[in-house]
Design an enzyme around this catalytic site. Structure first.
Site, short mmCIF file in Angstrom:
data_model
loop_
_atom_site.label_atom_id
_atom_site.label_comp_id
_atom_site.label_asym_id
_atom_site.label_seq_id
_atom_site.Cartn_x
_atom_site.Cartn_y
_atom_site.Cartn_z
N ASP A 45 0.84 -1.20 0.00
CA ASP A 45 0.00 0.00 0.00
C ASP A 45 0.87 1.25 0.00
O ASP A 45 1.64 1.49 0.93
CB ASP A 45 -0.87 0.01 1.26
CG ASP A 45 -1.77 1.24 1.31
OD1 ASP A 45 -2.92 1.14 0.85
OD2 ASP A 45 -1.31 2.31 1.77
N TYR A 50 2.93 9.82 -0.22
CA TYR A 50 4.03 9.25 0.57
C TYR A 50 5.39 9.52 -0.08
O TYR A 50 6.42 9.30 0.55
CB TYR A 50 3.87 7.73 0.75
CG TYR A 50 2.59 7.25 1.37
CD1 TYR A 50 1.72 8.12 2.01
CD2 TYR A 50 2.24 5.90 1.32
CE1 TYR A 50 0.53 7.66 2.57
CE2 TYR A 50 1.06 5.44 1.88
CZ TYR A 50 0.21 6.32 2.50
OH TYR A 50 -0.97 5.86 3.04
N LYS A 79 -2.88 6.04 -4.30
CA LYS A 79 -4.00 6.96 -4.00
C LYS A 79 -3.85 8.31 -4.69
O LYS A 79 -2.73 8.80 -4.87
CB LYS A 79 -4.08 7.18 -2.48
CG LYS A 79 -3.96 5.89 -1.69
CD LYS A 79 -4.09 6.07 -0.20
CE LYS A 79 -3.78 4.77 0.51
NZ LYS A 79 -2.36 4.54 0.81
N HIS A 112 -7.58 9.60 -1.74
CA HIS A 112 -6.86 9.56 -0.46
C HIS A 112 -7.62 10.23 0.68
O HIS A 112 -7.56 9.80 1.83
CB HIS A 112 -5.49 10.24 -0.63
CG HIS A 112 -4.48 9.77 0.35
ND1 HIS A 112 -3.15 9.68 0.08
CD2 HIS A 112 -4.61 9.36 1.63
CE1 HIS A 112 -2.50 9.23 1.14
NE2 HIS A 112 -3.36 9.03 2.10
#
Ligand code: A2P
Length: 325
Positions: A45, A50, A79, A112
């Site tokens: 994931d 990120y 996302k 997200h």
């Protein structure tokens, strides 16, 4: 093996346990992803936010080459960030994630967060004004964005679509118009915050919950320099009930917290970059919590006050009509 996967409403299989990659830098995550895949994980994931999709992609590529396995053997989630929460940005940003990951399709593409922000560029994820407040986009149109997400499935850029950090009201809104319903909703979930209402809604509507921060994000008492909901309380990993159950089964507290969620059929993504912890976090298939253990763990729920990721001063989103908390 079958009990390690669930079948999503899209018809695709998704492994219940995955590696969470939040707060892992791109250069360190490649090794973590490889270690996870070697330990048996088949679900990774990540997210544009990120800023480690390249490292995740490199880890997957290297593992597949070494193990002679196929792309279809790994389930990849990424996302759409909040600064791309408008319909005209969805396809471009999804293609950007694919390019970062070195993949031709995503298994599950998520919104997200239900709130848009006005970033000045694709990488400006947390635009702040002169008062250091997040610059919110009050025009976020979840329905228009969802229709675009459905088009991404038709273009075969992603196999399934879903949401993250959505509350029940927002889930209802999407489900009411969806031709392709969300397959999952990824939210904060752990023993202190068990998302009862969302669990009921998702169960009734054939949608799976993915739990982020399943270990209670130990050590995370601050977010962007400000205290989180866990600042002044005992960590789930330190909780005596969790520790006692762990002792009885001869496993670690982390394994109890993870096993609790997967036994509830909640998709779970503990984050770690430490190879030994990555391995042990996956080693939850050889024991089963009793009904009594499950009831004791259920009783640790604090509801909304158990939330770690509370709105901080900088991230005060309460003025936005789609604020989920
Ligand atoms: P590390 O990456 O050094 O292993 P969550 O998934 O709830 O957000 O928790 C992630 C945090 O928990 C990370 O700081 C991670 O650190 C730590 N962590 C992961 N696995 C374990 C474990 N088995 N025991 C203790 N801490 C862990």
């Amino acid at each position: 093996m079958a009990d390690r996967c669930v079948t999503l409403n899209s018809g695709h299989q998704m492994p219940l346990l995955g590696l969470g990659c939040w707060l892992a830098e791109s250069h360190e995550i490649q090794g973590s992803v490889e270690a996870a895949l070697e330990a048996g994980y088949r679900h990774i994931d990540t997210a544009a936010l990120y800023m480690n999709e390249e490292g995740v992609g490199a880890g997957i590529k290297s593992y597949l080459a070494k193990s002679k396995k196929d792309r279809k053997d790994v389930f990849v989630v990424t996302k759409l960030p909040s600064n791309a929460m408008s319909p005209e940005k969805v396809e471009r940003l999804l293609k950007k994630s694919l390019n970062n990951l070195g993949l031709t399709y995503i298994d599950l593409f998520l919104l997200h967060f239900p709130i848009g922000v006005k970033g000045k560029s694709d990488d400006d994820f947390f635009p702040l004004d002169e008062n250091k407040k997040l610059v919110l986009d009050y025009g976020t149109d979840l329905i228009a964005i969802w229709k675009e997400m459905e088009r991404m499935v038709k273009l075969s850029l992603t196999k399934s679509i879903g949401v993250s950090n959505f509350n029940v009201r927002q889930m209802r809104k999407i489900c009411a118009i969806a031709k392709i319903p969300p397959a999952t909703n990824q939210v904060e979930m752990h023993v202190y915050m068990q998302q009862k209402e969302l669990q009921e809604f998702c169960k009734a509507n054939n949608i799976y919950i993915t739990a982020y921060s399943p270990l209670g994000s130990p050590g995370r008492t601050k977010f962007m320099g400000e205290p989180t909901g866990s600042a002044n309380r005992m960590q789930p990993l330190e909780n005596p009930v969790v520790k006692l159950i762990a002792e009885r089964h001869n496993v670690s507290p982390a394994q109890v917290l993870i096993r609790y969620l997967v036994q509830l059929k909640v998709i779970t993504i503990p984050k770690s970059t430490n190879p030994a912890r990555i391995k042990s976090n996956f080693d939850v298939w050889g024991f089963r919590l009793t009904d009594l253990d499950m009831a004791a763990l259920q009783s640790l729920d604090m509801g909304e006050t158990g939330r770690i990721m509370n709105s901080t001063e900088t991230f005060d989103m309460r003025s936005h009509p789609e604020c989920p908390f």
